[in-house]
Design an enzyme around this catalytic site. Structure first.
Site, short mmCIF file in Angstrom:
data_model
loop_
_atom_site.label_atom_id
_atom_site.label_comp_id
_atom_site.label_asym_id
_atom_site.label_seq_id
_atom_site.Cartn_x
_atom_site.Cartn_y
_atom_site.Cartn_z
N MET A 164 68.24 -50.60 -35.54
CA MET A 164 68.54 -49.80 -36.72
C MET A 164 69.60 -48.78 -36.33
O MET A 164 69.34 -47.89 -35.52
CB MET A 164 67.24 -49.13 -37.14
CG MET A 164 67.33 -48.18 -38.26
SD MET A 164 65.70 -47.91 -39.05
CE MET A 164 64.74 -47.15 -37.77
N TYR A 433 61.79 -38.86 -33.85
CA TYR A 433 62.64 -39.92 -34.40
C TYR A 433 62.08 -40.56 -35.68
O TYR A 433 60.97 -40.23 -36.09
CB TYR A 433 63.06 -40.94 -33.35
CG TYR A 433 62.04 -41.77 -32.60
CD1 TYR A 433 60.72 -41.84 -32.96
CD2 TYR A 433 62.47 -42.52 -31.50
CE1 TYR A 433 59.84 -42.65 -32.24
CE2 TYR A 433 61.59 -43.32 -30.79
CZ TYR A 433 60.27 -43.38 -31.17
OH TYR A 433 59.41 -44.16 -30.48
N GLU A 434 62.87 -41.38 -36.30
CA GLU A 434 62.58 -41.92 -37.65
C GLU A 434 62.39 -40.79 -38.67
O GLU A 434 61.57 -40.91 -39.59
CB GLU A 434 61.33 -42.81 -37.65
CG GLU A 434 61.30 -43.91 -36.64
CD GLU A 434 62.48 -44.87 -36.75
OE1 GLU A 434 63.09 -44.92 -37.81
OE2 GLU A 434 62.79 -45.51 -35.73
N GLY A 435 63.12 -39.70 -38.52
CA GLY A 435 62.95 -38.52 -39.38
C GLY A 435 61.96 -37.58 -38.72
O GLY A 435 60.79 -37.94 -38.55
#
Lengths: 583, 583
Positions: A164, A433-435
């Site tokens: 991603m 991570y991932e927001g």
């Protein structure tokens, strides 16, 4: 270090007794034709063995050796390739994938438990396949049939991996400012040029190809679009062609996750394919992000479970001091000490409730995907509500759990050889991570709670109240303890909703505390549900354990919700008042 | 990474306005002849420069390189030897040492601030000199005049270092089971034989000699005695002689503090000298332990301060997102976001109050040492009361602070190059060594609070109430917020005291929460004191900052005390009930 043992009995209890998987699955034809509870149990047992015997033994050595970057190539630690092949050949990458393209079609409420085992056994290893599954989910939801047919089977089989590619140095939490460009070509493809950072599994030596999902901007557009960009071009017949202008600039040296490659990726006129509509890339990417957010929550959960096992075993083995109620000085295992028990009980109670949150979120994902009508619509709302909570609360409590477990080890916990400190380092990133968890909390209170005018939250609270009323094995005062927090939570949500227009910073300033208050309250409900349903289990020790832990949770942990609610209700003035230059 | 900047204005404010150092020192002749506030300020400024220019630049490189162990010798990272020489030549090791033996005779309330700078700049480096100062303190308090004359000048000068050798594999928190033997010799010395683990600074290449303080057992005795054992024998004329049978077995590989050598020490018929009385070694060692406990508390404080500076600078520089009250999308530094401010304010408010705790404890140490009569006696009680709190609360909150500051960095906080993750790893051990924070809390509630029948605690609470009553710049409701917690704290202490006989595990099971409740309440008092005294400062920004932070603390952090008190008042039954085999 003892081998990792998956908590199979707890997992099966959650599926069968607490979240009613057998009946749920029976009512969903797409699932019912794939499995029943016996198959599910067999899958869990197989996953437990694989994680114990194949992945967990590589966890410490992977941390010590780390990934390396030699002549532009990423090299994973010794043993990773063979373990990955075993994992891929077992079909585990495509566990929840669409059978039409070679997936196993298993429900997510089973998948979350397999994911947990992976993160308990080996955080770094499990990330590689988690991102692949997430990329496949996004392609499945948004890409053309041609792309699906070309890419999904290879992703589900694990022959190719997914990544991603969002972040750029100047664009992290705020993606508006990305600079990667996509130039349309005559054949309908795009030339992608730009640089991305922090790309987990951006490259490795485990798979033949890496399929990047890349956010980029079309010429003269500020909108963001999503592109599929393979590392190696794929020929019309599905065979691999030339290198596609996708190279690794460098890998990061990190606090933990040392066996997981975090790459700077360079795209130099790489050939890519639009996924979904132009300028709607963020919405498509969020399919993957939401999947990954739950997966990353489960990283926190898995780390917590692994840490608990290690600390519990150590507390039973380590001899030091004498029990407080002993009549003479003797040498006892440290599990006799109140403070050690407090730490173990806290980690255990939070982790078991965390697993309930993961399974509940998985169940709602399944209902949102496979059910119809009102059930489907409500489930979709619950997925939106629960995903940021699962990501943030499971990872924040995951770090707490690893640190508390490390504390049980005393000085030995600081030594690398013991292994517990690796869990602290590996799981720390999951809060980021991932927001970041601050972003998750803002999504929760801003979009999912107040943005929805408290509708979804009210639905959930009402559902919980109905269930609580039906519990006949639970003391009224324990029900009341949870009910009063549910009411306080709704009042606090109303307070924020009523004041957010006048106080534009209130949402951001109170987001984390509101999410935490919700989490601690929800866990209170989970513990009463587990205590209630534990009476259906024949193993008396199992039932007793759930009673003890529910009692501990209600007496000792639930009122953390009060603290966090008080924080929210104190408003934002003492946070926003101080000018930046006085910090 | 920006250079470390010592918070000199805050430090001088605490000394002069909050803890009245000038008047205190004037009334203590031994101190008054050594310094006034101008000298103290000059010392702080000099220490700030040294830590900024010499120690801090070696912090990251020391972590990357680490100590190594080659051919039985410990090798510190590049630059450490030269920096250590500069530090020693400045007289900093003997800063608070007795002038009769070459120390500088400075008060501890100044010393704690210098210590803080060291731990902010370079945790690993500062440990070497901290243990030397602690060993000197123990020798000064308990050893014979001959040992003092022989050893103290070399320790104060930094030519020799000190180490504390207590732990053995089977004897950590519980020292009863140590096996190291001491056999009396005809000349009055002892032959020491045994193995010790986790010896910080057990050896290094910075000093000519290492003076070990070793716990061992005499033949046919279960009592524990304390011995001074030099690595290199010291001749009658003070020159160095032969190697003394003290060798390093190995060094540990740790989560952090990689530039600090943690050694396995082997003593093979090493010649040692009894310190204090036979079989009273633990009492003597506790002189050093108490010193080190405060020092380690300050490790937590120093790490927190360093982390705050880094996070604040990053939040002012990093551009991402738009302020909630902006009327159009723009690119703002992240310090505009409520959640980022919440984290920075929390770290800042906790760290400044932590510094007040360190200075207060230092002041009580000075009064206990240099004052007379009632003042001296009360100060000695306060030292006993505050030391475990300083150790545990400063290090627990130190870890919180480094983790919260790391969170401000987002993904960049997980990358080693940024430097913030090192602070998390380096400070984590401070919650464990010198007695785990669980042990500190048990000492606090067991010995210092209920063991004293609440006497010392009552004295302190009464003193605080008198002071609160005198604050004329503080809102009554803010005073009341602290007063109500003080009362709740006393009631809770009484509850524990009343029930400890019936519930022998209650002390251990509620210790950590009681200590936390005390810490958060005490910090409430510190913030009102700082807000009150800030009006004496001419710098209006300084005064305003203290008001903002006090407001934030009272509104947002003080009620953590309520949570921890509720935990204690819930008793120990839900902690002690579950049988060990059900964990």
């Amino acid at each position: 270090m003892n081998p990792y043992q998956a908590p199979l009995q707890d997992m099966q209890f959650l599926l069968t007794q607490v979240f009613d998987a057998p009946n749920t699955w029976e009512q969903l034809p797409a699932i019912a034709e794939m499995l029943d509870m016996d198959t599910a149990s067999a899958i869990l047992e197989e996953a437990a063995k694989l994680n114990r015997d194949v992945m967990h033994p590589l966890n410490r050595s992977g941390d010590e050796q780390g990934v390396s970057f030699v002549d532009g190539k990423v090299i994973t630690p010794d043993g990773f390739k063979a373990a990955y092949d075993t994992f891929a050949q077992g079909g585990w990458v495509g566990l929840c994938g669409d059978p039409e393209f070679g997936g196993m079609g298993m429900p997510k409420m089973l998948g979350v438990l397999v994911d947990e085992m992976g993160y308990s056994a080996n955080n770094s290893f499990t990330l590689y396949s988690s991102l692949t599954a997430g990329a496949a989910l996004c392609i499945h939801a948004h890409a053309s049939d041609e792309l699906k047919t070309t890419y999904l089977p290879h992703l589900y089989s694990g022959h190719w991996a997914g990544a991603m590619d969002m972040t750029e140095p100047q664009a992290g939490s705020d993606l508006r400012n990305i600079r990667t460009k996509a130039v349309p070509q005559e054949d309908g493809s795009y030339q992608i040029t730009g640089s991305k950072i922090f790309i987990t599994g951006g490259d490795q030596d485990l798979t033949e190809n890496v399929i990047h999902l890349v956010l980029a901007k079309l010429p003269d557009s500020n909108g963001i679009s999503l592109f599929l960009v393979p590392k190696i071009a794929v020929n019309a017949d599905g065979s691999l062609g030339e290198a596609n202008g996708v190279t690794v600039g460098s890998i990061e040296h990190k606090m933990g996750l040392k066996a997981s490659a975090t790459c700077v990726m360079n795209f130099d006129s790489a050939r890519g394919f639009l996924i979904g509509e132009a300028n709607r890339g963020l919405a498509c990417m969020f399919t993957m992000m939401n999947y990954e957010r739950l997966a990353i929550g489960i990283q926190g959960l898995g780390s917590a479970q692994a840490a608990y096992q290690m600390a519990r075993d150590y507390a039973n083995e380590r001899i030091q001091g004498t029990a407080a109620d002993a009549t003479e000085k003797r040498n006892d295992p440290i599990i006799v000490h109140g403070d050690v028990r407090r730490m173990l009980l806290t980690v255990n109670a939070m982790t078991q409730a965390g697993r309930a949150l993961a399974v509940m979120t998985g169940k709602q994902l399944d209902l949102a995907k496979y059910a119809t009508g009102d059930i489907q619509q409500k489930a979709a709302k619950y997925v939106g509500l629960l995903t940021p909570v699962a990501k943030a609360f499971l990872t924040d409590r995951g770090l707490d759990a690893t640190i508390m477990s490390q504390q049980v080890f005393g000085g030995h916990g600081y030594i690398r050889e013991t292994g517990i400190e690796q869990l602290v380092r590996d799981t720390r990133i999951a809060q980021i991570y991932e927001g970041t968890n601050g972003i998750q909390a803002l999504d929760f209170i801003g979009r999912k709670v107040t943005g929805d005018d408290l509708h979804a939250l009210s639905l959930l609270v009402d559902d919980i109240k109905v269930e609580l009323a039906s519990f006949d094995k639970i003391k009224p005062e324990d029900k009341q303890a949870v009910l009063s927090r549910l009411d306080a939570l709704m009042q606090t949500a109303q307070f924020v909703n009523d004041n957010k227009a006048q106080h534009p910073a209130l949402l951001n300033a109170s987001a984390v505390d509101f999410l935490d208050a919700f989490g601690y309250t929800l866990y209170g409900y989970f513990w009463l549900a587990m205590a209630q349903q534990s009476h259906k289990v024949e193993d008396k020790n199992f039932t007793a354990t759930k009673q003890y832990l529910a009692d501990f949770y209600i007496n000792k942990l639930l009122h953390k919700a009060d603290y966090h609610l008080a924080q929210v209700n104190a408003g934002d003035s003492s946070i926003m008042g101080m000018p930046a230059e006085l910090f």
